[in-house]
Write a protein that holds these residues in place. Sequence first.
Motif, PDB file in Angstrom:
ATOM      1  N   VAL A 193      51.688  14.852  16.024  1.00 37.41           N
ATOM      2  CA  VAL A 193      50.909  14.055  16.983  1.00 37.41           C
ATOM      3  C   VAL A 193      51.727  12.859  17.467  1.00 37.41           C
ATOM      4  O   VAL A 193      51.528  12.366  18.560  1.00 37.41           O
ATOM      5  N   GLN A 194      52.604  12.353  16.636  1.00 37.59           N
ATOM      6  CA  GLN A 194      53.539  11.243  16.920  1.00 37.59           C
ATOM      7  C   GLN A 194      52.862   9.878  16.973  1.00 37.59           C
ATOM      8  O   GLN A 194      53.397   8.902  16.455  1.00 37.59           O
ATOM      9  N   SER A 195      51.692   9.775  17.613  1.00 38.64           N
ATOM     10  CA  SER A 195      50.992   8.481  17.665  1.00 38.64           C
ATOM     11  C   SER A 195      49.515   8.744  17.925  1.00 38.64           C
ATOM     12  O   SER A 195      49.153   9.757  18.529  1.00 38.64           O
TER      13      SER A 195
ATOM     14  N   ALA B  65      55.848  10.325  26.745  1.00 37.55           N
ATOM     15  CA  ALA B  65      55.795  11.527  27.607  1.00 37.55           C
ATOM     16  C   ALA B  65      55.342  12.755  26.827  1.00 37.55           C
ATOM     17  O   ALA B  65      55.881  13.849  27.012  1.00 37.55           O
ATOM     18  N   ARG B  66      54.356  12.562  25.959  1.00 36.67           N
ATOM     19  CA  ARG B  66      53.877  13.688  25.153  1.00 36.67           C
ATOM     20  C   ARG B  66      52.957  14.624  25.954  1.00 36.67           C
ATOM     21  O   ARG B  66      52.616  15.705  25.516  1.00 36.67           O
ATOM     22  N   ARG B  67      52.470  14.144  27.077  1.00 41.77           N
ATOM     23  CA  ARG B  67      51.629  14.943  27.968  1.00 41.77           C
ATOM     24  C   ARG B  67      50.282  15.307  27.354  1.00 41.77           C
ATOM     25  O   ARG B  67      49.717  16.364  27.637  1.00 41.77           O
TER      26      ARG B  67
ATOM     27  N   GLY C  84      65.661  25.968  21.840  1.00 36.90           N
ATOM     28  CA  GLY C  84      65.602  24.881  22.814  1.00 36.90           C
ATOM     29  C   GLY C  84      64.231  24.252  22.985  1.00 36.90           C
ATOM     30  O   GLY C  84      63.257  24.646  22.348  1.00 36.90           O
ATOM     31  N   CYS C  85      64.189  23.240  23.849  1.00 29.76           N
ATOM     32  CA  CYS C  85      62.928  22.547  24.138  1.00 29.76           C
ATOM     33  C   CYS C  85      63.007  21.949  25.534  1.00 29.76           C
ATOM     34  O   CYS C  85      64.021  21.360  25.902  1.00 29.76           O
ATOM     35  N   ASP C  86      61.935  22.125  26.304  1.00 31.38           N
ATOM     36  CA  ASP C  86      61.865  21.572  27.663  1.00 31.38           C
ATOM     37  C   ASP C  86      60.864  20.432  27.771  1.00 31.38           C
ATOM     38  O   ASP C  86      60.476  20.055  28.871  1.00 31.38           O
ATOM     39  N   LYS C  87      60.417  19.890  26.652  1.00 33.87           N
ATOM     40  CA  LYS C  87      59.361  18.873  26.723  1.00 33.87           C
ATOM     41  C   LYS C  87      59.913  17.483  27.068  1.00 33.87           C
ATOM     42  O   LYS C  87      59.208  16.672  27.638  1.00 33.87           O
ATOM     43  N   PHE C  88      61.112  17.179  26.695  1.00 34.72           N
ATOM     44  CA  PHE C  88      61.744  15.893  27.018  1.00 34.72           C
ATOM     45  C   PHE C  88      60.884  14.696  26.632  1.00 34.72           C
ATOM     46  O   PHE C  88      60.665  13.792  27.449  1.00 34.72           O
ATOM     47  N   CYS C  89      60.346  14.679  25.428  1.00 33.84           N
ATOM     48  CA  CYS C  89      59.692  13.468  24.934  1.00 33.84           C
ATOM     49  C   CYS C  89      60.743  12.361  25.028  1.00 33.84           C
ATOM     50  O   CYS C  89      61.929  12.615  24.764  1.00 33.84           O
ATOM     51  N   THR C  90      60.323  11.153  25.395  1.00 31.05           N
ATOM     52  CA  THR C  90      61.314  10.139  25.799  1.00 31.05           C
ATOM     53  C   THR C  90      62.198   9.636  24.661  1.00 31.05           C
ATOM     54  O   THR C  90      63.213   8.997  24.904  1.00 31.05           O
ATOM     55  N   TYR C  91      61.786   9.902  23.419  1.00 38.28           N
ATOM     56  CA  TYR C  91      62.568   9.417  22.269  1.00 38.28           C
ATOM     57  C   TYR C  91      63.517  10.485  21.721  1.00 38.28           C
ATOM     58  O   TYR C  91      64.334  10.198  20.861  1.00 38.28           O
ATOM     59  N   CYS C  92      63.397  11.705  22.199  1.00 35.15           N
ATOM     60  CA  CYS C  92      63.944  12.839  21.446  1.00 35.15           C
ATOM     61  C   CYS C  92      65.250  13.392  22.023  1.00 35.15           C
ATOM     62  O   CYS C  92      65.376  13.628  23.225  1.00 35.15           O
ATOM     63  N   ILE C  93      66.182  13.656  21.144  1.00 36.95           N
ATOM     64  CA  ILE C  93      67.512  14.133  21.541  1.00 36.95           C
ATOM     65  C   ILE C  93      67.560  15.673  21.621  1.00 36.95           C
ATOM     66  O   ILE C  93      68.476  16.247  22.209  1.00 36.95           O
ATOM     67  N   VAL C  94      66.527  16.316  21.050  1.00 31.33           N
ATOM     68  CA  VAL C  94      66.577  17.779  20.901  1.00 31.33           C
ATOM     69  C   VAL C  94      66.770  18.550  22.219  1.00 31.33           C
ATOM     70  O   VAL C  94      67.574  19.489  22.266  1.00 31.33           O
ATOM     71  N   PRO C  95      66.078  18.177  23.313  1.00 30.20           N
ATOM     72  CA  PRO C  95      66.298  18.949  24.540  1.00 30.20           C
ATOM     73  C   PRO C  95      67.752  18.930  25.005  1.00 30.20           C
ATOM     74  O   PRO C  95      68.189  19.812  25.740  1.00 30.20           O
ATOM     75  N   TYR C  96      68.508  17.900  24.583  1.00 28.49           N
ATOM     76  CA  TYR C  96      69.933  17.839  24.953  1.00 28.49           C
ATOM     77  C   TYR C  96      70.794  18.607  23.949  1.00 28.49           C
ATOM     78  O   TYR C  96      71.762  19.244  24.324  1.00 28.49           O
TER      79      TYR C  96
ATOM     80  N   GLY D 278      60.876  27.607  15.996  1.00 27.89           N
ATOM     81  CA  GLY D 278      61.192  27.158  17.350  1.00 27.89           C
ATOM     82  C   GLY D 278      60.922  25.672  17.397  1.00 27.89           C
ATOM     83  O   GLY D 278      60.112  25.173  16.612  1.00 27.89           O
ATOM     84  N   GLN D 279      61.589  24.947  18.302  1.00 28.79           N
ATOM     85  CA  GLN D 279      61.355  23.510  18.395  1.00 28.79           C
ATOM     86  C   GLN D 279      59.940  23.252  18.895  1.00 28.79           C
ATOM     87  O   GLN D 279      59.329  22.264  18.568  1.00 28.79           O
ATOM     88  N   ASN D 280      59.431  24.188  19.679  1.00 25.30           N
ATOM     89  CA  ASN D 280      58.066  24.071  20.214  1.00 25.30           C
ATOM     90  C   ASN D 280      57.559  25.501  20.357  1.00 25.30           C
ATOM     91  O   ASN D 280      57.590  26.077  21.438  1.00 25.30           O
TER      92      ASN D 280
ATOM     93  N   SER E  62      54.628  23.251  16.127  1.00 22.64           N
ATOM     94  CA  SER E  62      53.706  23.363  17.253  1.00 22.64           C
ATOM     95  C   SER E  62      53.723  22.107  18.104  1.00 22.64           C
ATOM     96  O   SER E  62      54.033  21.024  17.623  1.00 22.64           O
ATOM     97  N   HIS E  63      53.354  22.288  19.366  1.00 23.41           N
ATOM     98  CA  HIS E  63      53.130  21.139  20.245  1.00 23.41           C
ATOM     99  C   HIS E  63      51.682  21.250  20.733  1.00 23.41           C
ATOM    100  O   HIS E  63      51.271  22.307  21.207  1.00 23.41           O
ATOM    101  N   PRO E  64      50.923  20.157  20.647  1.00 28.40           N
ATOM    102  CA  PRO E  64      49.502  20.227  21.009  1.00 28.40           C
ATOM    103  C   PRO E  64      49.284  20.706  22.445  1.00 28.40           C
ATOM    104  O   PRO E  64      48.300  21.392  22.742  1.00 28.40           O
TER     105      PRO E  64
HETATM  106 FE1  SF4 Z   1      60.764  18.807  22.095  1.00 29.32          FE
HETATM  107 FE2  SF4 Z   1      59.529  18.135  19.825  1.00 29.32          FE
HETATM  108 FE3  SF4 Z   1      61.611  16.671  20.692  1.00 29.32          FE
HETATM  109 FE4  SF4 Z   1      59.266  16.534  21.990  1.00 29.32          FE
HETATM  110  S1  SF4 Z   1      59.659  15.898  19.849  1.00 29.32           S
HETATM  111  S2  SF4 Z   1      61.308  16.791  22.939  1.00 29.32           S
HETATM  112  S3  SF4 Z   1      58.515  18.648  21.761  1.00 29.32           S
HETATM  113  S4  SF4 Z   1      61.675  18.840  20.026  1.00 29.32           S
END
Ligand code: SF4
Length: 504
Positions: free
Chosen positions: A328-330, A340-342, A221-233, A265-267, A301-303
């Motif tokens: 890094v995404q951007s 919402a990369r924080r 799983g993942c709790d980061k909820f980046c605004t573009y990403c479907i993975v947390p769902y 792991g996703q993160n 990894s997540h920074p």
């Molecule tokens: Fe989680 Fe990575 Fe998706 Fe961000 S990009 S919500 S860290 S899986």
Amino acid sequence: MNEQQKTQQQVMKPTTKEHLERLQQLHNDATYEPPNLKKARKRLKKDVDIHYDFSIPEDMRLIGENQTYYIRTYGCQMNEHDTEVMAGLLSLMGYTEASEMKEADVILLNTCAIRENAENKVFGELGHLKPIKKENPDVIIGICGCMSQEEGVVHRIMQKHPFVDMIFGTHNIHRLPSLLKEAMFQKAMVVEVWSKEGDIIENLPKQRKGKLKAWVNIMYGCDKFCTYCIVPYTRGKERSRLPEDIIEEVKQLARDGYKEVTLLGQNVNAYGKDLPFDYRLGHLLDELREIDIPRIRFTTSHPRDFDDHLIDVLAKGGNLLDHIHLPVQSGSTDILRVMARRHTREDYLDLVKKIKAKLPDVTLTTDIIVGFPNETDEQFEDTLSLVETVGFEHAFTFIYSPREGTPAARWKDETPEDVKKERLQRLNTLVNKQSKKAMERYIGEVVDVLIEGESRKNPDVLAGYTKRNKLVNLKAPKSLIGEIVPVRITHAKTWSLYGELVTE
Ligand code: SF4
Ligand code: 5AD
């Protein structure tokens, strides 16, 4: 019922009306719920139950005797590993793997939802499956993986691909034997998708793809909820496995002769946050490096969660490889904020500085999205400059793809498609240039290569990977497959190196 009637009954499966009724039923059913940001964010932090008592239901143990399965996997390493678990479950039921999809008795598509083109591939494959089902109505066709967690996808399959026998989600994998049984004996499509993540089930069987390299989940799983990403769902909330379970799995892999594990792991940097004691990825790696296995990697990894202790542990080296995949995404702080990369551009560069100070030979690779809604030329230039400053040796690059249910998908986007494509091309040109430069630095060096087998292009050539994940081709005796050997690099291409075995 004669054979023809049987065939018709199965191929014709439910009508559209029946499907709509079934959809309604699903909506009333606790086992299915579409992705919902508000609800997902309110996930309970309740303890996750860990089970060690999984077994195949007695009546399913021999059901696959003399039958075969075929699983097509799309997407990331997590999916690859889930496929190994499903293969393990099927083999405990007596199934063996078919060499071709059209020959199999059970066909599963383990799907990926990360971008629209990943989904399109699956829908394309469904088109190919229809005639297979028509020819052999007894074949069971199942859709699983991340796409099954999306409401829109489930609707579309039910309406447009009624020949599919079962749909199950990422939290329902351990239910495969029971779902398979239902699909065999039930007329309606079997759909079981839990929106809420399940528990951790420790003793699921695994039929691993290779004998040298193994995937090991450390968290889900993942709790980061980046605004573009479907993975947390699609993958649910962060849940860490207990350290002792991971350590035991890696020890067993070492005893079985594996040479490399990749912790998944996703993160992975969030590992341990949900454990009731102070234990993070750094602690885990510090224990794992004591195990007699030559190579340990981890991804992704997540920074944000990359702490100093982890860097210190990685600096101890040994079997911990100095390759870090750090998306890094951007390169633009403004875009990072709306993603919402924080973290900011500066936070990322500071982290890279810290990592390089302690790990001077580190290889850094990354993921980058271009064309995020309303990304300006200037913001894109910031990404290019960050890529140069960090000196990434490789990057996976993507054009932003709106994912239904995520916040960014609702935002209006004025950037034309051809501008996005041009940006992607410019970015790829830069990344490839850096990749080639990094490869050329190896010429003349001697590197350790884990020989994995014959090269895909030429069976007279062997291929393997260095510690820093560079593909190396060389001529050497086949008896060296499975060994880690010293290789002198003689020339370099953008994606691979060529070398000679060092024999003295
Ligand atoms: Fe989680 Fe990575 Fe998706 Fe961000 S990009 S919500 S860290 S899986
Ligand atoms: N569009 C494009 N790329 C995406 N990724 C995740 N979601 C999307 C999306 N909606 C990329 C990110 C992530 C990688 C696995 O996929 O770069 O790190």
